[in-house]
Design a protein around this motif. Structure first.
Motif, PDB file in Angstrom:
ATOM      1  N   TYR A  31       0.959  -0.954   0.129  1.00  0.00           N
ATOM      2  CA  TYR A  31      -0.118   0.024   0.062  1.00  0.00           C
ATOM      3  C   TYR A  31       1.059   1.228  -0.031  1.00  0.00           C
ATOM      4  N   ILE A  32       0.809   1.801  -1.096  1.00  0.00           N
ATOM      5  CA  ILE A  32       1.834   3.115  -1.251  1.00  0.00           C
ATOM      6  C   ILE A  32       1.354   4.320  -0.789  1.00  0.00           C
ATOM      7  N   GLU A  33       0.099   4.573  -0.584  1.00  0.00           N
ATOM      8  CA  GLU A  33      -0.276   5.837  -0.116  1.00  0.00           C
ATOM      9  C   GLU A  33      -1.878   5.713  -0.061  1.00  0.00           C
ATOM     10  N   ALA A  34      -2.589   6.192   1.006  1.00  0.00           N
ATOM     11  CA  ALA A  34      -4.270   6.065   1.287  1.00  0.00           C
ATOM     12  C   ALA A  34      -4.724   7.070   2.301  1.00  0.00           C
ATOM     13  N   GLU A  35      -5.685   7.610   1.904  1.00  0.00           N
ATOM     14  CA  GLU A  35      -6.672   8.371   2.880  1.00  0.00           C
ATOM     15  C   GLU A  35      -7.929   7.767   2.657  1.00  0.00           C
ATOM     16  N   PRO A  36      -8.405   7.072   3.754  1.00  0.00           N
ATOM     17  CA  PRO A  36     -10.006   6.782   3.829  1.00  0.00           C
ATOM     18  C   PRO A  36     -10.672   7.596   3.059  1.00  0.00           C
ATOM     19  N   GLY A  37     -11.555   7.224   2.304  1.00  0.00           N
ATOM     20  CA  GLY A  37     -12.544   7.996   1.358  1.00  0.00           C
ATOM     21  C   GLY A  37     -12.079   9.240   0.664  1.00  0.00           C
ATOM     22  N   ASP A  38     -10.806   9.281   0.416  1.00  0.00           N
ATOM     23  CA  ASP A  38     -10.166  10.116  -0.565  1.00  0.00           C
ATOM     24  C   ASP A  38      -9.282   9.549  -1.608  1.00  0.00           C
ATOM     25  N   PHE A  39      -8.498   8.740  -1.540  1.00  0.00           N
ATOM     26  CA  PHE A  39      -7.569   8.120  -2.402  1.00  0.00           C
ATOM     27  C   PHE A  39      -7.013   6.774  -1.895  1.00  0.00           C
ATOM     28  N   ILE A  40      -6.277   5.931  -2.640  1.00  0.00           N
ATOM     29  CA  ILE A  40      -5.565   4.864  -2.429  1.00  0.00           C
ATOM     30  C   ILE A  40      -4.734   4.515  -3.631  1.00  0.00           C
ATOM     31  N   THR A  41      -3.531   4.083  -3.438  1.00  0.00           N
ATOM     32  CA  THR A  41      -2.566   3.513  -4.344  1.00  0.00           C
ATOM     33  C   THR A  41      -2.156   2.210  -3.746  1.00  0.00           C
ATOM     34  N   VAL A  42      -2.044   1.245  -4.707  1.00  0.00           N
ATOM     35  CA  VAL A  42      -1.833  -0.060  -4.282  1.00  0.00           C
ATOM     36  C   VAL A  42      -0.698  -0.613  -5.416  1.00  0.00           C
ATOM     37  N   ALA A  43       0.364  -1.213  -4.828  1.00  0.00           N
ATOM     38  CA  ALA A  43       1.095  -2.090  -5.882  1.00  0.00           C
ATOM     39  C   ALA A  43       1.131  -3.706  -5.654  1.00  0.00           C
ATOM     40  N   ARG A  44       0.923  -4.256  -6.504  1.00  0.00           N
ATOM     41  CA  ARG A  44       0.950  -5.656  -6.369  1.00  0.00           C
ATOM     42  C   ARG A  44       1.862  -6.362  -7.465  1.00  0.00           C
ATOM     43  N   LYS A  45       2.774  -7.392  -6.955  1.00  0.00           N
ATOM     44  CA  LYS A  45       3.587  -8.134  -7.604  1.00  0.00           C
ATOM     45  C   LYS A  45       2.840  -9.311  -8.152  1.00  0.00           C
ATOM     46  N   ALA A  46       3.118  -9.631  -9.590  1.00  0.00           N
ATOM     47  CA  ALA A  46       2.549 -10.657 -10.155  1.00  0.00           C
ATOM     48  C   ALA A  46       3.322 -11.978  -9.875  1.00  0.00           C
ATOM     49  N   LYS A  47       2.602 -12.993  -9.486  1.00  0.00           N
ATOM     50  CA  LYS A  47       3.181 -14.290  -8.920  1.00  0.00           C
ATOM     51  C   LYS A  47       4.114 -14.914  -9.718  1.00  0.00           C
ATOM     52  N   GLY A  48       5.255 -15.320  -9.477  1.00  0.00           N
ATOM     53  CA  GLY A  48       6.291 -15.825 -10.328  1.00  0.00           C
ATOM     54  C   GLY A  48       7.115 -15.156 -11.218  1.00  0.00           C
ATOM     55  N   THR A  49       6.952 -13.722 -11.061  1.00  0.00           N
ATOM     56  CA  THR A  49       7.737 -12.745 -11.933  1.00  0.00           C
ATOM     57  C   THR A  49       8.140 -11.545 -10.949  1.00  0.00           C
ATOM     58  N   ASN A  50       8.891 -10.803 -11.627  1.00  0.00           N
ATOM     59  CA  ASN A  50       9.416  -9.764 -11.066  1.00  0.00           C
ATOM     60  C   ASN A  50       8.623  -8.252 -11.577  1.00  0.00           C
ATOM     61  N   ASN A  51       7.509  -8.544 -12.189  1.00  0.00           N
ATOM     62  CA  ASN A  51       6.544  -7.417 -12.683  1.00  0.00           C
ATOM     63  C   ASN A  51       5.616  -7.086 -11.664  1.00  0.00           C
ATOM     64  N   TRP A  52       5.256  -5.687 -11.607  1.00  0.00           N
ATOM     65  CA  TRP A  52       4.374  -5.249 -10.642  1.00  0.00           C
ATOM     66  C   TRP A  52       3.398  -4.166 -11.427  1.00  0.00           C
ATOM     67  N   ASN A  56      -4.443   3.275  -8.941  1.00  0.00           N
ATOM     68  CA  ASN A  56      -4.812   4.313  -8.033  1.00  0.00           C
ATOM     69  C   ASN A  56      -6.261   4.779  -8.241  1.00  0.00           C
ATOM     70  N   VAL A  57      -7.009   5.103  -7.457  1.00  0.00           N
ATOM     71  CA  VAL A  57      -8.258   5.611  -7.467  1.00  0.00           C
ATOM     72  C   VAL A  57      -8.348   6.914  -6.484  1.00  0.00           C
ATOM     73  N   ASN A  58      -8.919   7.784  -7.004  1.00  0.00           N
ATOM     74  CA  ASN A  58      -8.929   9.193  -6.423  1.00  0.00           C
ATOM     75  C   ASN A  58     -10.323   9.638  -5.759  1.00  0.00           C
ATOM     76  N   SER A 115      -3.550  12.825 -10.340  1.00  0.00           N
ATOM     77  CA  SER A 115      -4.880  12.138 -10.259  1.00  0.00           C
ATOM     78  C   SER A 115      -5.671  12.858 -10.187  1.00  0.00           C
ATOM     79  N   ALA A 116      -6.614  12.916 -11.296  1.00  0.00           N
ATOM     80  CA  ALA A 116      -7.729  13.822 -11.712  1.00  0.00           C
ATOM     81  C   ALA A 116      -8.698  13.643 -10.627  1.00  0.00           C
ATOM     82  N   PRO A 117      -9.699  14.856 -10.436  1.00  0.00           N
ATOM     83  CA  PRO A 117     -10.969  14.367  -9.689  1.00  0.00           C
ATOM     84  C   PRO A 117     -11.924  13.203 -10.301  1.00  0.00           C
TER      85      PRO A 117
END
Length: 129
Positions: A31-52, A56-58, A115-117
């Protein structure tokens, strides 16, 4: 997930590419950043790879995310494809305004991203071989 019928995305095949590429099985989440009710940014690593994949939703207020890529493996190089709101994007008046760009990143990289409105962004981070 696509929040519309697939036929409506035929006009935007470049933007739909992220959905085609994104993994469905994850080995790690950050979880990169978050403010409940305002925004969240999450990074997820693909299983078996080095790809992420970053998502983000704003809330209703435009903001700039500050992304620290320190979660990437040290010593590796990656190509990040950023699917983002355009400068004039707005969920009510200009919801289809977007940009796509590619940049090189490492675990030392940092990125400031609009991240636009009512908007957000997605980033695919693929290890460069």
């Amino acid at each position: 997930m696509a929040a519309d019928t697939p036929e409506n995305y035929n006009r935007f095949p470049d933007a739909f590419q992220f959905i085609k590429d994104v993994a469905v099985d994850w080995s790690e989440s950050k979880y990169i950043e978050a403010e409940p009710g305002d925004f969240i940014t999450v990074a997820r690593k693909a299983k078996g790879t080095n790809n992420w994949f970053v998502g983000n939703v704003n809330g209703e207020t435009s903001r700039t995310s500050n992304i620290d890529f320190s979660f990437l493996e040290k010593g590796k190089k990656y190509t990040a494809t950023i699917y983002a709101d355009a400068k004039d994007a707005h969920y009510k008046t200009n919801p289809q305004a977007y940009t796509i760009k590619k940049i090189a990143v490492t675990n030392k990289s940092k990125l400031s991203q609009l991240s636009a409105p009512g908007g957000g962004y997605a980033i695919s981070i693929i290890e460069t071989k």
